[in-house]
Design an enzyme around this catalytic site. Sequence first.
Site, PDB file in Angstrom:
ATOM      1  N   GLU A  73       0.846  -1.184   0.000  1.00 31.67           N
ATOM      2  CA  GLU A  73       0.000   0.000   0.000  1.00 31.67           C
ATOM      3  C   GLU A  73       0.882   1.234   0.000  1.00 31.67           C
ATOM      4  O   GLU A  73       1.726   1.410   0.891  1.00 31.67           O
ATOM      5  CB  GLU A  73      -0.964   0.062   1.183  1.00 31.67           C
ATOM      6  N   ASP A 148      -3.116  12.302  -3.186  1.00 29.55           N
ATOM      7  CA  ASP A 148      -3.348  13.736  -3.339  1.00 29.55           C
ATOM      8  C   ASP A 148      -3.871  14.004  -4.747  1.00 29.55           C
ATOM      9  O   ASP A 148      -3.227  13.663  -5.742  1.00 29.55           O
ATOM     10  CB  ASP A 148      -2.037  14.491  -3.113  1.00 29.55           C
ATOM     11  N   ASP A 184     -11.673   9.968  -4.476  1.00 30.33           N
ATOM     12  CA  ASP A 184     -12.987  10.584  -4.325  1.00 30.33           C
ATOM     13  C   ASP A 184     -13.071  11.872  -5.142  1.00 30.33           C
ATOM     14  O   ASP A 184     -13.978  12.670  -4.953  1.00 30.33           O
ATOM     15  CB  ASP A 184     -13.294  10.850  -2.846  1.00 30.33           C
ATOM     16  N   THR A 221     -12.881   4.048   4.939  1.00 33.58           N
ATOM     17  CA  THR A 221     -12.205   4.903   5.908  1.00 33.58           C
ATOM     18  C   THR A 221     -13.176   5.935   6.485  1.00 33.58           C
ATOM     19  O   THR A 221     -14.234   6.221   5.916  1.00 33.58           O
ATOM     20  CB  THR A 221     -11.035   5.639   5.249  1.00 33.58           C
ATOM     21  N   GLU A 224     -13.670   8.536   3.985  1.00 35.59           N
ATOM     22  CA  GLU A 224     -14.617   8.143   2.942  1.00 35.59           C
ATOM     23  C   GLU A 224     -16.057   8.230   3.436  1.00 35.59           C
ATOM     24  O   GLU A 224     -16.951   8.695   2.716  1.00 35.59           O
ATOM     25  CB  GLU A 224     -14.297   6.723   2.491  1.00 35.59           C
TER      26      GLU A 224
END
Length: 243
Positions: A73, A148, A184, A221, A224
Site C-alpha cells: 500500500e 493527493d 474521491d 475509511t 470516505e
Amino acid sequence: MTDKNEPQEKTEVADSPVTTRRGVRSFVLRQGRMTEGQKKAFDRGWAKYGLSREDGMIDPREVFGRDAMLNLEIGFGMGKSLADMAEAAPEQDFIGVEVHLPGVGALLKEIEERGLENVRIYNIDANDVIDLCLPDACLDRVMVFFPDPWPKKKHHKRRLVQSEFVQRIRHKLRVGGILHLATDWENYAEHMMEVMGEAEGFANSQGVGEYSPRPDDRPITKFEKRGERLGHGVWDLVFHRTN
C-alpha cells in the site's frame, strides 16, 4: 490517504532524506507532530517492523519468514485501513509506505495493539521503494487509495498516477497481479482511467472504461464515510497485469 491535518516533528529514522528521486514524488511533505503514544509505539516497534532503503533489494520470504501473498500500500495515511486489511487476512503479508511520521507511529501502535505480525513499513518515498527495494514480480497487489488529487489543472502533472509510474509498478507485480486505485475526486478518477486504459500490460478487471464496485477487502475509511455523508462519490479502479 495521508492525513493532512496533523503537524509533524522530526524523529530519527533509518533513512534520510525521505527521497533520493527527482521528478514526481509519491507525497507532499508536510510538517506534523507525533503524539506521545505514536512516539512510544515508534520507539518500541520500528526496529522490528521498519524497513530501510539501506537494506537494498529485499527478499520478502526472508522479511516475513514465509512465502505468502504480498500486498503493497502506497500512502497508508494513519494506517488504520492497512491494519484492518492485515488483521482480516493473516495469511497474507503487507508492506506499507508512508513518509509522514505521525502515520507511521499510528500504524505501529495499531500493529502493537492488534498483535499483527504480517506488516512491514517503509518511511521513504514510494518511488525509492519501487526502484531500490522491491524485486521484479514480487507483488501480488499494489494499492493506492485516495492519493493527493492536485485538483488545479496546472498541477495535474504532479499527480502520482502517471504512465511512467504505472509501468514501474507493473514490473513489480507478478503476471496476474492487481493494481487497485481509489479516489474521491471525479476528475482524478477520469485521469486514472485514461492512464490505465492506455497502459501497456494491464487489463481492466471490469471491462474497458468501467469502474469497479468497492472490493469487500478495501475498508471504508472515516474520510470516505464523511465524504459519502456530504454526497461525494468514490471511484475504484481494479486492473491486473497481463504480461
